[in-house]
Design an enzyme around this catalytic site. Sequence first.
Site, PDB file in Angstrom:
ATOM      1  N   ASP A 108      19.407  12.946  76.994  1.00  0.00           N
ATOM      2  CA  ASP A 108      20.161  11.714  76.687  1.00  0.00           C
ATOM      3  C   ASP A 108      20.969  11.152  77.850  1.00  0.00           C
ATOM      4  OD1 ASP A 108      22.465  13.386  76.714  1.00  0.00           O
ATOM      5  OD2 ASP A 108      22.294  13.768  74.567  1.00  0.00           O
ATOM      6  N   HIS A 123      14.728  19.312  80.763  1.00  0.00           N
ATOM      7  CA  HIS A 123      13.676  18.641  79.979  1.00  0.00           C
ATOM      8  C   HIS A 123      13.496  17.171  80.367  1.00  0.00           C
ATOM      9  CE1 HIS A 123      14.066  21.858  76.553  1.00  0.00           C
ATOM     10  NE2 HIS A 123      13.480  22.318  77.642  1.00  0.00           N
ATOM     11  N   CYS A 131       4.908   7.273  86.200  1.00  0.00           N
ATOM     12  CA  CYS A 131       3.607   6.625  86.139  1.00  0.00           C
ATOM     13  C   CYS A 131       2.511   7.669  85.924  1.00  0.00           C
ATOM     14  CB  CYS A 131       3.346   5.835  87.421  1.00  0.00           C
ATOM     15  SG  CYS A 131       1.724   5.056  87.376  1.00  0.00           S
ATOM     16  N   CYS A 151       3.296   0.460  85.328  1.00  0.00           N
ATOM     17  CA  CYS A 151       3.890   0.771  86.632  1.00  0.00           C
ATOM     18  C   CYS A 151       3.891  -0.489  87.492  1.00  0.00           C
ATOM     19  CB  CYS A 151       3.067   1.867  87.301  1.00  0.00           C
ATOM     20  SG  CYS A 151       3.592   2.288  88.958  1.00  0.00           S
ATOM     21  N   GLY A 191      25.780  24.704  71.938  1.00  0.00           N
ATOM     22  CA  GLY A 191      25.016  23.806  71.060  1.00  0.00           C
ATOM     23  C   GLY A 191      23.512  23.852  71.217  1.00  0.00           C
ATOM     24  N   SER A 193      19.918  25.966  69.658  1.00  0.00           N
ATOM     25  CA  SER A 193      19.414  26.937  68.694  1.00  0.00           C
ATOM     26  C   SER A 193      18.704  28.083  69.423  1.00  0.00           C
ATOM     27  CB  SER A 193      18.447  26.256  67.717  1.00  0.00           C
ATOM     28  OG  SER A 193      17.402  25.652  68.439  1.00  0.00           O
TER      29      SER A 193
END
Length: 241
Positions: A108, A123, A131, A151, A191, A193
Amino acid sequence: MNTPTEQVRERLSTASRVTVLTGAGISADSGIPIFRGPEGLWKNFRAEDLATPGAFARDPNLVWEWYNWRRELIAMKEPNAAHQALVKMEGEMESRRAQFRLLTQNVDGLHTRAGSRNLVELHGNIWKVRCTGCGQVTEDHRVPIPIPPRCSSCGEMLRPHIVWFGESLDPRDMDLAIEALEQCEVMLVIGTSGVVQPAASFASTARAAGAFVVEINPDVSSSVAHVALRGRAAEIVPQLV
Ligand code: OAD
């Protein structure tokens, strides 16, 4: 007798190397849905339809629609007290020449927006596109992004610069992560899992290398931690700085 929170704060204040791993739970307090559990994204959406290379090959427009929905949601959210506390922690450690590294599974971008600098986005980042032809990675903050995005250099289709299920992490990010895990004295796991590899093994790696491992999560998730601080990240993390 010190409370567990005081014990952790004391360790952090004297450590010369601290590594933090965050997951979706740290952004939950900003109003961004987590992935697992009764309210999680993977309860209503199938990861294999939306977050795999196969899904993108089958139906890139559908995948982009889902990312547009998430981009719109995230664009309206702000970093919370936990993101900000980690920025403060980094600043304090830097001022006494101690090493701080933040490893996040979140895409995020809220850690960057809060001001974290020594950050590895394991990640990827939802605000970056790559592209599929020439491989160029660029920032793209359009909401919504026109579907399918192309692109500007070679005209091929762009994809989110995110590590999907079945894909490997960038080896440079893995090297930075492993170094930070093997060298830290204290590790905070906030935070997550702890079910998605390789990040799921990071706490064990740090503990095996001698780190004091602290978990911050309202639910029980890791059995590896020396101390578990049960509660919301936005409430607990500011108490550690
Ligand atoms: P999960 O959704 O699997 O787990 C979120 C964790 O946050 C759970 O353990 C919750 O108990 C905890 N939690 C919930 N609210 C919290 C709060 N206010 N404060 C602290 N913790 C809270 O998310 P991740 O572990 O991050 O992959 O998931 C790992 C990866 O799976 C993600 O990076 C994502 C997903 O598929 C990609 O985006 C590539």
